[in-house]
Design a protein around this motif. Sequence first.
Motif, PDB file in Angstrom:
ATOM      1  N   PHE A  27       0.734  -1.104   0.171  1.00  0.00           N
ATOM      2  CA  PHE A  27       0.247  -0.154  -0.200  1.00  0.00           C
ATOM      3  C   PHE A  27       0.951   1.415   0.122  1.00  0.00           C
ATOM      4  N   ALA A  28       0.585   1.847  -0.978  1.00  0.00           N
ATOM      5  CA  ALA A  28       1.315   2.984  -1.077  1.00  0.00           C
ATOM      6  C   ALA A  28       0.763   4.636   0.178  1.00  0.00           C
ATOM      7  N   LEU A  29       1.318   4.706   1.248  1.00  0.00           N
ATOM      8  CA  LEU A  29       0.892   5.093   2.145  1.00  0.00           C
ATOM      9  C   LEU A  29       0.779   6.575   1.714  1.00  0.00           C
ATOM     10  N   ASP A  30       1.571   7.057   0.610  1.00  0.00           N
ATOM     11  CA  ASP A  30       2.211   8.691   0.565  1.00  0.00           C
ATOM     12  C   ASP A  30       0.959   9.071  -0.104  1.00  0.00           C
ATOM     13  N   ALA A  31      -0.135   8.590  -0.229  1.00  0.00           N
ATOM     14  CA  ALA A  31      -1.300   9.298  -1.150  1.00  0.00           C
ATOM     15  C   ALA A  31      -2.112   9.314  -0.338  1.00  0.00           C
ATOM     16  N   TYR A  32      -2.218   9.309   1.085  1.00  0.00           N
ATOM     17  CA  TYR A  32      -3.489   9.258   1.764  1.00  0.00           C
ATOM     18  C   TYR A  32      -2.925   9.682   2.932  1.00  0.00           C
TER      19      TYR A  32
END
Length: 124
Positions: A27-32
């Motif tokens: 999961f790409a946390l940087d978008a959230y």
Amino acid sequence: QVQFVESGGGLVQPGGSLRLSCAASGFALDAYAVGWFRQAPGKEREGVSCISSSGGNTYSVDSVKGRFITSRDNAKNTVVLQMNSLKPEDTAVYYCAVPRFRDDGCSSKEWGYWGQGTQVTVSS
């Protein structure tokens, strides 16, 4: 497979500090935006803090303002909750989560991808 893992909890005396980490895999946390929540025995889960996707904005509940600091390292896909001046009432299981709808950010009313949580116990 998406997995969120909270770590860093433990037993600490009042006035002490702990550093919690939220790591995401798959999961790409940087978008959230990422929120920290806690649930004490017999109580409902409550939001503690939130950090925007860029890290430029953070929000905290009044009970932890001035004591807890939320930060993120998008390169490492992690979010950190630095907890200082801990009090017995901070005792709880702490969780991180992201908004169900990414664009809702920290104002989201729906959160998902809960990890197993990490226990924080503040006691002498």
